[in-house]
Write an enzyme that holds these catalytic residues in place. Structure first.
Site, short mmCIF file in Angstrom:
data_model
loop_
_atom_site.label_atom_id
_atom_site.label_comp_id
_atom_site.label_asym_id
_atom_site.label_seq_id
_atom_site.Cartn_x
_atom_site.Cartn_y
_atom_site.Cartn_z
CG ASP A 1 47.35 31.66 16.12
OD1 ASP A 1 46.50 30.91 15.60
OD2 ASP A 1 47.06 32.70 16.74
CG ASN B 1 40.76 22.98 19.74
OD1 ASN B 1 39.72 22.33 19.59
ND2 ASN B 1 40.76 24.31 19.76
CD GLU C 1 39.47 23.57 16.48
OE1 GLU C 1 39.39 24.81 16.52
OE2 GLU C 1 40.55 22.97 16.25
#
Length: 490
Positions: A282, A209, A212
């Site tokens: 997820d 993301n 990150e």
């Protein structure tokens, strides 16, 4: 194992069902979490502190983290085994029960006595979250990980997903073990807070993301267009992650696929409140992995992943995207042809909201990589992308009696299912001049095999003050060449 190719349309409405029928084997490795939502009304403030008193009347628990990725994969039709660790406590038993009920193989879920299960508990008062408290297990290594991983890989997975959220299930020895078994993993997808840690495993795809990505680069993504900033750092991101491709997931800004084999591919996300984003990553990872495991081209897999995430952000709390959900989402996003009158009203509404309108047109008969790259680039010129498709008789006049290969409704369904496309309309004339006069888009975009002087639409666009934009051209990418290759092979 050799995956079954599923590479027809960029995102055909039947693709989710075809993927479910393929039922690829997927191993999920990582941090399983129990997500709990404790809800109730609040009528007063506490005397001890200025905080609301929530009268809990319902508690709902769901699989979170790597467990949520596994549950989403199972709901999308994959055969899933999870390798993780839970405690020998009520939370661990609840989590294993939820996984088993979802059809996930929990043989590789290790039970560690004395170790608490990772859990997140949210307190929600009248639909507003007022607090969250977590149970964080120690970062100590757990015996039995390597045998559990080997047992799962004995199933010969088509893909393996690593979900490393720094909750203690995966230590440095786990990274070494995964890297040593790289030839047995199938397609390797890594979703990790510290992406660089998994560089030795040579992932096929990593899905960081925005935060990150910043950690990986050592600097934040700057500027108003985070996707463009990620694209500018594509080579550095691939090098630092060790991945063949990077999919930067940027929440409200969608995602961008960065691969050396093709132009950057952007998706556009459904806007949603931050409180509805729980578990969307997820679901994105699950949709991406399912498609890649079945041999779907990466841009199509990213589009499918975005559709799965859009399903979940439309719901409160931790949610799961099933095959039926994905079919409905893909069908809703593509397949509806606007009439010219409807589109004129929609464009007027967009313009009233200050949005910049981009318009392009073409036959888009057999959609290929060049089309997808072209439409992604067109979308970046504004906020709303309108695609006008030549009617079947118009395609015949332009391309010959054996075209179109696909009728207008099918072409609209495929083009409309791309997240970069907002509206699709058909036109019977040889040029879209009448539509341009009615809609007056800010930008008229065409492919790089044209020049403005070649376009009969240019005087119309310039006449109302619009801009003509010539986009990049991908050589050797055309429907005619594809049709010729098919005939030659036949």
């Amino acid at each position: 194992m050799t995956p079954t190719p599923l590479d027809r349309a960029p995102l055909a409405a039947d693709l989710p069902r075809r993927l479910a029928e393929a039922a690829p084997r997927v191993v999920v490795v990582g941090d399983a979490v129990l997500d709990c939502w404790m809800t109730g009304p609040t009528r007063r403030l506490s005397r001890e502190a200025p905080v609301p008193v929530v009268e809990i009347d319902r508690t709902r628990c769901a699989a979170g983290g790597a467990a949520n990725t596994a549950v989403n994969l199972a709901a999308l039709g994959a055969r899933v085994a999870l390798v993780s660790v839970v405690g020998d406590d009520d939370d661990g038993r609840t989590l294993r029960r939820l996984l088993a009920e979802a059809g996930v193989d929990t043989t590789g879920v290790l039970v560690a006595p004395g170790r608490p299960t990772a859990a997140k508990r949210r307190i929600v008062a009248d639909d507003a979250m007022v607090a969250r408290y977590d149970t964080v297990p120690p970062a100590d290594p757990v015996d039995g990980f390597v045998p559990a991983l080997d047992a799962a890989l004995a199933l010969e997975p088509d893909a393996t997903v690593v979900c490393d959220y720094a909750s203690g299930a995966l230590d440095d020895d786990a990274v070494t073990a995964v890297a040593a078994r790289r030839d047995r993993l199938g397609v390797l997808v890594v979703d990790a807070h510290a992406v660089a840690r998994w560089e030795p495993t040579a992932p096929d795809v990593v899905t960081p993301n925005a935060g990150e990505v910043a950690t990986l680069l050592g600097r934040p993504l700057r500027g108003p267009d985070r996707a463009a900033a990620a694209e500018a750092a594509a080579g550095e991101l691939r090098r630092r992650s060790g991945a063949a491709a990077v999919v930067a997931t940027l929440d409200r800004d969608g995602a961008v696929l960065l691969s050396p084999e093709q132009p950057a591919h952007r998706t556009w996300a459904r806007p949603a409140p931050e409180s509805h984003a729980c578990g969307a990553g997820d679901s994105f990872t699950a949709g991406l992995t399912l498609a890649l495991a079945a041999g779907t081209p990466t841009p199509t897999a990213v589009e499918l992943a975005q559709a799965a995430a859009d399903v979940v952000v439309g719901r409160a709390r931790t949610a799961v995207c099933s095959t039926a959900d994905l079919v409905a989402q893909v069908g809703a996003s593509g397949g509806t042809l606007s009439t010219a009158a409807e589109l004129e009203r929609l464009v007027a509404d967009h313009r009233a909201e200050g949005r910049r309108i981009v318009f392009t047109n073409g036959c888009f008969d057999v959609v290929h990589r060049g089309h997808v790259a072209y439409l992604n680039q067109a979308k970046r010129l504004g906020d709303v992308l309108v695609v006008a498709l030549n009617a079947d008789e118009g395609v015949t006049r332009l391309k010959g009696p054996e075209r179109p290969v696909n009728p207008l409704a099918d072409r609209a369904a495929v083009i409309g299912a791309l997240s970069c496309v907002d509206h699709v309309v058909g036109f019977a004339e040889d040029t879209p001049v009448a539509l341009l006069e009615a809609l007056r888009p800010d930008v008229y975009a065409k492919g790089g095999d044209y020049t403005p002087d070649m376009l009969p639409e240019t005087p119309t666009v310039h006449g109302y003050g619009g801009q003509v934009a010539i986009l990049d051209y991908l050589p050797d990418r055309s429907t005619s060449l594809i049709v010729e290759r098919i005939r030659a092979r036949g």
